[in-house]
Structures are given as C-alpha cells and as structure tokens.
Motif scaffolding. Structure first.
Motif, short mmCIF file in Angstrom:
data_model
loop_
_atom_site.label_atom_id
_atom_site.label_comp_id
_atom_site.label_asym_id
_atom_site.label_seq_id
_atom_site.Cartn_x
_atom_site.Cartn_y
_atom_site.Cartn_z
N TYR A 28 0.83 -1.20 0.00
CA TYR A 28 0.00 0.00 0.00
C TYR A 28 0.87 1.25 0.00
CZ TYR A 28 -4.06 2.91 0.90
OH TYR A 28 -5.07 3.83 0.77
N ASN A 29 1.98 1.17 0.70
CA ASN A 29 2.86 2.34 0.77
C ASN A 29 3.74 2.49 -0.46
OD1 ASN A 29 2.82 3.93 3.45
ND2 ASN A 29 2.49 1.79 4.02
N LYS A 30 4.08 1.36 -1.07
CA LYS A 30 5.05 1.44 -2.15
C LYS A 30 4.42 1.33 -3.53
CE LYS A 30 8.98 1.81 0.01
NZ LYS A 30 9.78 3.04 -0.16
N ASP A 31 3.23 0.81 -3.62
CA ASP A 31 2.71 0.51 -4.94
C ASP A 31 1.23 0.86 -5.07
OD1 ASP A 31 2.57 -0.48 -7.53
OD2 ASP A 31 2.08 -2.50 -6.87
N GLN A 32 0.93 2.11 -4.79
CA GLN A 32 -0.44 2.57 -4.99
C GLN A 32 -0.85 2.39 -6.45
OE1 GLN A 32 -3.12 4.11 -3.34
NE2 GLN A 32 -2.13 3.14 -1.59
N PHE A 33 0.11 2.61 -7.33
CA PHE A 33 -0.23 2.56 -8.74
C PHE A 33 -0.65 1.16 -9.18
CE2 PHE A 33 0.69 2.31 -13.28
CZ PHE A 33 -0.10 3.35 -13.71
N GLY A 34 -0.03 0.14 -8.58
CA GLY A 34 -0.35 -1.23 -8.97
C GLY A 34 -1.55 -1.80 -8.24
N TRP A 35 -2.08 -1.05 -7.29
CA TRP A 35 -3.16 -1.55 -6.43
C TRP A 35 -4.51 -1.38 -7.12
CZ3 TRP A 35 -2.27 -2.66 -0.93
CH2 TRP A 35 -3.44 -2.96 -0.23
N THR A 36 -4.87 -2.31 -7.97
CA THR A 36 -6.15 -2.17 -8.68
C THR A 36 -6.84 -3.53 -8.80
OG1 THR A 36 -5.66 -2.73 -10.98
CG2 THR A 36 -4.91 -0.61 -10.22
N ALA A 37 -8.08 -3.47 -9.26
CA ALA A 37 -8.83 -4.70 -9.50
C ALA A 37 -8.40 -5.35 -10.82
CB ALA A 37 -10.32 -4.39 -9.55
N LYS A 38 -7.58 -4.66 -11.59
CA LYS A 38 -7.09 -5.17 -12.87
C LYS A 38 -8.22 -5.65 -13.78
CE LYS A 38 -3.10 -7.00 -13.54
NZ LYS A 38 -2.00 -7.97 -13.61
N SER A 39 -9.23 -4.86 -13.90
CA SER A 39 -10.38 -5.26 -14.71
C SER A 39 -9.96 -5.47 -16.17
CB SER A 39 -11.45 -4.17 -14.67
OG SER A 39 -12.40 -4.38 -15.68
N SER A 40 -10.49 -6.53 -16.76
CA SER A 40 -10.24 -6.76 -18.20
C SER A 40 -11.55 -6.69 -18.97
CB SER A 40 -9.55 -8.10 -18.42
OG SER A 40 -10.34 -9.14 -17.86
N GLN A 41 -12.57 -6.11 -18.36
CA GLN A 41 -13.88 -6.05 -19.01
C GLN A 41 -13.83 -5.24 -20.30
OE1 GLN A 41 -17.11 -4.42 -16.68
NE2 GLN A 41 -18.55 -4.68 -18.36
N PHE A 42 -12.92 -4.25 -20.34
CA PHE A 42 -12.81 -3.40 -21.51
C PHE A 42 -12.37 -4.19 -22.75
CE2 PHE A 42 -10.36 0.03 -23.83
CZ PHE A 42 -11.48 0.70 -24.26
N LEU A 43 -11.62 -5.27 -22.52
CA LEU A 43 -11.13 -6.08 -23.64
C LEU A 43 -12.12 -7.17 -24.04
CD1 LEU A 43 -7.39 -6.55 -22.60
CD2 LEU A 43 -8.34 -4.87 -24.16
N GLU A 44 -12.82 -7.70 -23.06
CA GLU A 44 -13.75 -8.80 -23.34
C GLU A 44 -14.82 -8.79 -22.27
OE1 GLU A 44 -15.87 -12.33 -23.63
OE2 GLU A 44 -14.78 -11.76 -21.84
#
Lengths: 245, 516
Positions: A28-44
């Motif tokens: 949380y402290n080092k990687d806010q940018f990578g902290w996501t749900a990583k949705s792929s709905q936009f692709l499929e």
C-alpha cells in the motif's frame, strides 16, 4: 504433538498472517499505482458477465459463512436457539450453494483467462497464481462441504477449527487445540493449510482489490474537488482536502 | 455565492479543415504508450457519422451523464448503491472494439523477407494479441464521409431530423467536430468514480484522474456521456485529457490549440457561481439547459463580483483574465458559441461556434442584397440542416442555432460592405441583435484571431500551493517514460508488450509518498 503439528498449526499460520499484514502495508505504501482490480472487461465482456458476477457474489457469501462458522462461537448459536441440525442444514445448503457459485463462476473465469487471446496476452504470472491458488482452496473447501459434511461426516469444525482460529487471532494458541487440529480430517487440514498459503501470496497479487471496496462512495458528495491552495487555510502537511460541493 | 474560476475552450467550427493535427500532437504528447494506442484524448470526427467510439451519442444505450428523475438530478447509469451492486460487471461499459482494436504493422517483414515472386507487404498486427488481423474499423473510419451511406444512418443525431436525409451525393452534407474532454462544471465521470480518484481542480476546474487512487472500477467511462474517459488496458487505470495542465499552469495553450492549423481554438477562463450549478443542471426542460448554464457565469466587470471573488481567494490577475477571456466573450457577450450536447446535463466547458455552410438555393450565385428578409431565410437552406446542428448543440432548439447563424452571416455582410466602402443598411445587424461595435469585435476575435486574443491564460499561482511533494503522482502521468531509445540508453524492447513486465511499475513508483 509432533513438531510438524506445531509448524502446521502455529508457526506456519503466523508466518502467513505476518506476510499478509506486513505485505499489505508494504504494498500500500510502495505501490499505490499497482493496487487495482485489474479489470479486463474493456477487452472482453461477453464471457466475463456470468463468470465474474456469479463468482464474486458467491465468494461474498462464502466469506460471510466463514465468519459465521469460525469467528462466532458455537455457544452463541446454541444460546439463540439455533440447533446443530438447523446450523448444518444452513451451512450445507446456503454454504453449498454459495460454494457452488464460486466453483462454477471461478471455472468460467479460468476458462476465459486461458482461452481469450486478449486476456491471455494481458495476464501476468501473478494473475494465474492467484486464480489457481484460489481455485484449489475453493475446490478443497467445497469438497469438504459437499463431499464430507453433506454426506454425513461427523466432524464439527465449530468445535475444532473455530476455536483454533480464534486462539490464533487472539495470540493464545493452546496445545489442546493444536492436538485436535492434528486429528481433523485431511480435507479440512488441507483446506486450512492451503488457505494460509493463499494468504501469504495475497498481498502480492490482484487480490488486494478486496480491501478497496469503495463503501465510502455511499456517503460522499458526487463531485470531488481538490485544492492546490486551500483558500484561507494555512499551509499544512495534509493531503488534498476532498471538500464538498 | 461560491465563486470559482474555470478554464474553457471555444472551437470555431467554421475554420476546422479536419486535418487531425490536434489529434496527432496530442497523441505524441500524451498517449504514445502501450495501453493507450487506441486513445485519442483529442479526436476529430466527421459528422454525420457514428463517431468515436461508435454511437457515443446514443445515450439511451451508453447511459452517460445525468437525468432528472422525480425532480432530482441522478446519474443516468444509476446511483451510488446501484454502482456498488454492479461493481463486478458494468453492463453499460463501452468496449475497446467500439473505439477500435489498435494495430501496428509487421514492418520487419519488409526487410527480412526472403526473395519471392512478389514484393513483401507489411501486414497489420493487433496490438492486443500480437496476431495478424483484418482491419474493419478504425479511429477515422468515417473521415470525410467515407462509408457514410452505411454508417451515417446510425448517427444518433439523425433521428432528430424531421426530413429524411438521404445520403446521396447531391444531398449530403458534412462538418468536422474536434472533441476533447469537456472539463464539465458538473462532471458525471467524477461523480461516477467510487474511489474518489477523479477530481475537479478547485482553482481552475480541470478534471483529472489520480492514477494512484484509481482502482479500475471503470464507472467513469460509462459516466462520461462524451466517452472521453479512456481505459488503459495495460495499467488498468482510467486516463483522460488533462487540458495540458502543465502547459496551462505556465500560461501556454494546450498542445491541441497551439498546433491547430486553422487557429480555431480559444482558451480562457470564466467565473461562475458553484452554488448555482446543481439547480442549473436540474432544469426540467432540456432546451433550457443552455440558458441555465449561461446563468451560472458571473460578470467579471461587475464590481460586486470582483470584490467577492477577491474575498474568496481568486487572484486579481485571474479576474482580469476573466474579463479578457475569449470564452466569456464568445459564449456570453456575443452568444455565438454553444455547448456540445447540453442535454447530458454535465454543463460542458468546451463550446462550439456552429459552422456556416453553402446554401442549396434556387436563386443561384451570391445574394447581393442587404435585405434581412432575403438574407436570413437562406440560413434555412444551409446544406447542414439546422435541426442537425440543434441536435448537437442546443438539445434540439433550432431557434438558438438560427440566431447564432444570423449573427455570423450579419457580421460577414457588414464587414464585406465596410471593406468595399459601400452604403450599409444597419437593419441586418439590428435584426441579428448586434451593433457595429459588436460586429467589429466579433470580426476581430474570429477572423483576425490574434494569438494573444485567442489565448488568455492566467498562470497558476503555484507559489501559494501547499506541499507539492505530497501530491506527487496525484495529478497525472509522472510514470510516463522518457524517450528510452533516443537517449543513447538501453535499447528499445523488441516487443512493446513487454514494457510493463517484471515489476516495472513498482520500480518507477518507488518514490510515491503515500501514507497507510
């Protein structure tokens, strides 16, 4: 009580929980940018629809079921008049149904991840590890409910695993509970141990998005403003004010 | 009264030649990264046409913006609780194929191909899968009406036309519509973001995505009715036009404006009353939205407003800039600029001067008269139907369009007579609600269009900002790569898809100053 028992039911769970907690804090402290749900709905999204919806709702109820079964003492259920029969009826049918949703939904998500080219190309190893690990834990757990408890197994996890977990969480592990964990059916042992493996890798995968469920949204103003120069307030070392509309 | 300053843009569509220079320079500046290939934060559409993404204006399907339900303003795609319940699958999401599947070409093959009977060709390769693909749609598929006999009927603006427009050569019409993020006064994308990652800057109204806080919930994309919030499929984060805030803060125009060949873009600020926004966006009749939005703007010449603005912390040089603002002049004073699709109720801040077009008349040749009764009716015979423009800019109110076009025609007629030193009958100006002074001013701003008149951009007062270090990473794209190959450093990756593997982000994000 062998040293393997102590390792499996005290040492390893604590190692796992330590990694879980510190890992999350670190990420949380080092990687806010990578902290996501990583949705792929936009692709499929055609194949995502069923899998994602069924899986997620299923796992929410599975989670609630685990809270009810492990963290709430059996005594509490007894006191409010829920008998063993009632409890197991609920656990098997509602738990089983939720488990089934997770298994089926998860299977669809797995198929999608390995067969839709766009998604395959855009998957990182950690996505596969998280999905497969989660799948194994779920499958073993579901087998316990559907294949053991529902078919007449007599092992009551509420008097063995429940107290053991509560002891772990309150930092008071006892020899007695470790000993009874060592006696638990292999399916339950496997489910618990694999779950702690999952917890140890959790902070380093996309699973962190569980902790980002945006409940705050429910009582927030719609439009969010941020101010580079808060009018009329002195310069302070605070983060952006999210002021109201 | 809560006074806020807001950047806005006006595009004079009469001058747009559809050259896409704005799109290209924007792309080179902001979206030349993996995951953003398909994005055009600035794009130029040929109208009529489905647009980019396909049928973005079909809001019954796309569910962007706001609607008034039981007298209350609510997000069209659903309120807060419904969003959280649908967080696992957003049923209204635009797909990348609605924009287009990004591709590159197999250029290597041109060099590596062994000798064959035929010349080698560079086949298109999908940037999503790395496989050969057939191109069936692209960002400018409908450029200059290409294929419009097929796609034009699917332009949602066409359904508002009374007469059935046939897409036949003799009867067809076209115009260009350059589009960027509208940086709305009442942004529905910001309102749709459950994480609070999207925000509107209090001091200048620019809408940004905090890349560190975005959690990939993707409701912003549905929430924006202009479909100007994009999804970076590599980073899984929302991205959008930043109004080139690093340039704006130092007093420079956005890159799309700076490089505009037709010099058709104007940038300035308006002062508005934030307390009036909700009320203005909630007026029951869509056709009143244009006037309601104008009603939120404050007169920067009013001494009372000036006093109050200063009291509320608006810097004096910003008030001065609001007075010189071309946006205020064209939208409020001259009333020739109109908001794009006001019916979405987001109160957009990129306004458009509708284009004139040749009239399809029976008289033939020039109308060489000053009689308003002869000149103004020609507006109804413009090749671009009034109703079509009304569908774009006034929620269907064709009277407003007619008035704007009258002004544009009257100004031209007046200037022609003036240049020729001919006797001029003022009735044509009077009828259009203008005087000689206003016609002259309109001429100066739209025809002469000096750089310093087009861009009145007050510098931001960063010297007064709070702790900037804490805000690192919250305003934009500090993770963007510098030119890796041109610095004589490491060689470029053969496969652009491998840019982000193996903890690439983590390494770059080492400095993100976030507390737990």
């Amino acid at each position: 009580m062998t040293s393997l028992d102590i390792f499996l039911w005290i040492v390893f769970p604590y190692i796992s929980m330590t990694i879980f907690v510190l890992g999350h804090i670190y990420r949380y402290n080092k990687d806010q940018f990578g902290w996501t749900a990583k949705s792929s709905q936009f692709l499929e999204q055609k194949r995502l629809r069923f899998g994602s919806t069924v899986f997620h709702w299923g796992i929410i109820f599975v989670f609630l079921g685990h809270v009810g079964g492990l963290l709430i003492p059996k005594l509490w259920f007894d006191t409010i008049g829920i008998t063993d029969e009632y409890y197991h009826f609920g656990a098997i049918w509602f738990g089983g149904l939720a488990g089934l949703a997770v298994v089926v939904g998860g299977f669809f998500l797995f198929l999608r991840r390995v067969s839709v080219k766009r998604v395959v190309k855009n998957s990182s190893p950690s996505d596969y590890v998280a999905l497969i690990m989660l799948g194994i834990v779920v499958l073993v757990g579901f087998t316990n409910t559907a294949g053991y408890t529902a078919s007449g197994g007599t092992f009551d996890y509420r008097v063995v695993i429940g107290p053991w977990v509560r002891e772990l969480l309150t930092f008071q592990p006892s020899q007695a509970m470790v000993a009874s964990m060592a006696q638990a059916p292999i399916g339950f042992q496997l489910h618990v141990t694999l779950a702690f493996v999952l917890f140890a890798i959790w902070p380093f995968t996309r699973l962190v998005h569980v902790f980002s469920l945006p409940l705050k949204y429910l009582n927030r103003n719609y439009v969010v403003y941020r101010n580079a120069k808060p009018y009329g307030t002195p310069k302070t070392k605070t983060k952006y004010d999210v002021s109201s509309k | 009264m809560k006074i806020k300053a807001q950047f806005g843009m006006v595009m004079n569509l009469d001058k747009c030649i559809g050259c896409h220079t704005c799109s290209v320079t924007c792309g080179n500046t902001w979206t030349n990264r993996p995951g953003t290939e398909y994005m055009y934060w600035n794009n130029v559409e040929t109208k009529p046409g489905m647009g980019y993404p396909k049928r973005w204006e079909d809001n019954d399907e796309r569910k962007g913006g706001w609607q008034v339900k039981n007298g209350k303003l609510e997000l069209k795609a659903g309120g807060k609780a419904s969003k959280l319940l649908n967080i696992f699958y957003n049923k209204d999401l635009v797909q990348i194929d609605d924009y287009y599947e990004p591709w590159t070409y197999d250029y290597e093959h041109l060099i590596n191909s062994p000798e064959k009977e035929h010349q080698p060709v560079a086949r298109p390769v999908s940037q999503l899968t790395g496989e050969y693909m057939d191109i069936t749609w692209g960002p400018n598929w409908e450029d200059d009406l290409a294929g419009v006999h097929e796609t034009g009927k699917q332009d949602p603006n066409m359904r508002n036309l009374d007469e059935q427009i046939k897409f036949e050569f003799e009867e067809t019409f076209m115009m260009y519509l350059p589009r960027i993020c509208e940086h709305c006064q009442n942004p529905s994308c910001v309102s749709s973001c459950p994480s609070g990652a999207m925000y509107k800057r209090e001091e200048d109204g620019i809408v940004l995505v905090d890349q560190d806080t975005c959690r990939s919930w993707r409701f912003c994309m549905t929430g924006c009715p202009y479909k100007k919030v994009y999804f970076n499929w590599k980073t899984h984060k929302a991205e959008k036009c930043t109004f080139c805030f690093p340039r704006i803060e130092t007093g420079q125009p956005t890159i799309c404006s700076e490089t505009c060949v037709g010099r058709l873009r104007y940038i300035g600020i308006v002062l508005y009353d934030a307390d009036k926004v909700l009320e203005a966006a909630s007026v029951p009749d869509e056709k009143d939205l244009y006037e309601a939005q104008l009603g939120t703007f404050l007169d920067p010449y009013d001494p009372e407003i000036q006093k109050e603005a200063l009291k509320q912390g608006i810097p004096a040089d910003w008030i001065e800039a609001a007075q010189k603002s071309p946006v205020y002049k064209m939208a409020v004073e001259q009333r020739i600029a109109l908001p794009l699709h006001p019916e979405y109720r987001t109160m957009p801040m990129v306004w458009y001067v509708p284009p004139l077009s040749p009239f399809m008349n029976a008289m033939g040749g020039q109308v060489n008269t000053l009689d308003p009764n002869v000149i103004f009716p020609t507006i109804n015979q413009f090749r671009i139907p009034i109703d079509y423009l009304a569908s774009l800019f006034t929620a269907g109110d064709s009277d407003v369009i007619r008035k704007v076009l009258q002004k544009l025609v009257a100004m031209r007629t007046y200037m022609r007579y003036k240049e020729l030193n001919k006797e001029f009958d003022r009735s044509i100006l009077t009828e259009a609600g203008m005087t000689e002074e206003t016609a002259e001013e309109m001429y100066q701003l739209s025809a002469i269009a000096k750089y310093e008149d087009r861009y009145v951009i007050p510098k931001s007062h960063r010297e007064d900002a709070g702790d900037m270090h804490l805000r690192q990473g919250t305003a934009g794209f500090d993770f963007m790569e510098a030119c890796r190959s041109c610095m004589g450093g490491s060689p470029q990756d053969a496969d652009p898809l491998s840019y982000y593997e193996s903890g690439f982000w983590r390494e770059l994000d080492e400095n993100a100053p976030k507390g737990f």
